[in-house]
Design an enzyme around this catalytic site. Structure first.
Site, PDB file in Angstrom:
ATOM      1  CE  LYS A 185      69.391 -50.767  22.529  1.00 21.38           C
ATOM      2  NZ  LYS A 185      67.950 -50.690  22.229  1.00 21.38           N
ATOM      3  CD  GLN A 192      65.607 -47.941  22.995  1.00 18.17           C
ATOM      4  OE1 GLN A 192      66.448 -48.405  22.217  1.00 18.17           O
ATOM      5  NE2 GLN A 192      65.253 -48.560  24.101  1.00 18.17           N
ATOM      6  CG  ASP A 206      64.907 -53.828  17.774  1.00 11.54           C
ATOM      7  OD1 ASP A 206      65.682 -54.328  18.601  1.00 11.54           O
ATOM      8  OD2 ASP A 206      64.580 -52.628  17.775  1.00 11.54           O
TER       9      ASP A 206
HETATM   10  N1  GUN Z   1      63.155 -51.011  24.346  1.00  7.73           N
HETATM   11  C1  GUN Z   1      63.472 -51.940  25.257  1.00  7.73           C
HETATM   12  N2  GUN Z   1      64.106 -52.988  24.687  1.00  7.73           N
HETATM   13  C2  GUN Z   1      64.182 -52.710  23.369  1.00  7.73           C
HETATM   14  C3  GUN Z   1      64.724 -53.423  22.249  1.00  7.73           C
HETATM   15  O1  GUN Z   1      65.264 -54.536  22.346  1.00  7.73           O
HETATM   16  N3  GUN Z   1      64.599 -52.792  21.052  1.00  7.73           N
HETATM   17  C4  GUN Z   1      64.002 -51.585  20.918  1.00  7.73           C
HETATM   18  N4  GUN Z   1      63.921 -51.059  19.691  1.00  7.73           N
HETATM   19  N5  GUN Z   1      63.487 -50.901  21.926  1.00  7.73           N
HETATM   20  C5  GUN Z   1      63.580 -51.468  23.157  1.00  7.73           C
END
Ligand code: GUN
Length: 289
Positions: A53, A97, A120
């Protein structure tokens, strides 16, 4: 019939080109879009997702602040960090995350994020707006899937859609987005009794189980000409695999996403788009009215 492969990498690249242009425009207006990532603990998969990311952000000109904290980080410390990021005017998006280590409370942590920085789309406020058809910041994977449908002109109105997932991250938001587009949506999960029958009745099957040892979507479970979107990821003999037997499915489907190269790159691209949206919100450039 052999179906068409949905090329998530190509669509994600076209989204990233647009995001790059928006970032340049924001910078012209004096806004430096910035995403803060928060990773607690040392899970290798989560760590590599966050690193990807960060790289994606750099690729389109978005600044990042990388917070990597030990497994023992307390809820109080995490709450303070989120408060700090909420109040930091140079930070436009906050990504915590998931999953968090067991001793931390995911719901209360996510709830603390300012809704205007919630890239998110997972805060209760934004989830509520999504259910009301008014959200601006929407969860990245569902948003990426909608983008794929639009790119390939796949009609949703009046279609029977089966979603095999009921999580806050994928299944629930996707349900609302598909309903908003006039699809008839069925959510299936681990307790669904007649899964194959449900899938056979669907024009579009979206599967997000992520446990290939336990579940595989096979061609016998879909109807001729169905669209199959595969969100699942598992390791099979050390290789990344989706929920679906892609080789079998593509011979019967009209469209299908591969894994890798389908939904994954779209999720990442949508995080970039949401970050630009959050930076625009901070300047009052976007409202949901
Ligand atoms: N863990 C797996 N997919 C995601 C996501 O789209 N956002 C976040 N914050 N954690 C994740």
């Amino acid at each position: 019939m052999t179906g068409q492969k949905i090329d998530g990498v190509a669509v994600a690249n076209s989204v990233k080109d647009l995001v790059r242009a928006s970032v340049a425009e924001l910078k012209n207006d004096g806004v430096e879009p910035c995403l803060a990532t928060v990773l607690i603990g040392d899970d290798p998969a989560s760590s590599s997702y966050v690193t990807s990311k960060q790289k994606d952000c750099a690729d389109v000109g978005i600044t990042t602040k990388d917070h990597r904290l030990p497994q023992e980080f307390t809820q109080m410390e995490l709450d303070s960090l989120i408060n700090l990021l909420n109040n930091d005017k140079t930070v436009h998006g906050i990504l915590v995350q998931l999953p968090l280590p067991k001793l931390l409370d995911e719901f209360s942590t996510i709830s603390r994020i300012s809704p205007i920085k919630d890239v998110d789309g997972l805060t209760p406020y934004n989830a509520g707006l999504l259910a009301s058809g008014r959200a601006i910041l929407k969860p990245c994977t569902p948003l990426g899937i909608m983008e794929l449908f639009d790119y390939y002109n796949i009609e949703l109105s009046g279609k029977n859609v089966v979603i095999i997932n009921r999580s806050n991250l994928v299944g629930k938001p996707l349900y609302h987005l598909m309903l908003e587009r006039d699809a008839t949506v069925t959510t299936c999960h681990s307790k669904t009794q007649n899964l194959a029958e449900q899938c056979l009745g669907a024009d579009i099957v979206i599967t997000a189980v992520g446990n290939r040892a336990h579940f595989t979507l096979t061609d016998s479970m879909i109807r001729e000409g169905a669209v199959v979107i595969d969100v699942g990821t598992s390791r099979v003999n050390g290789k990344l695999a989706g929920d679906a037997d892609y080789e079998g499915i593509i011979k019967k489907a009209s469209y299908a996403t591969p894994v890798p190269g389908g939904v994954g790159p779209m999720t990442r691209a949508m995080l970039l788009r949401n970050t630009v949206t959050a930076a625009s919100i901070s300047k009052g450039f976007v409202t949901n009215r």
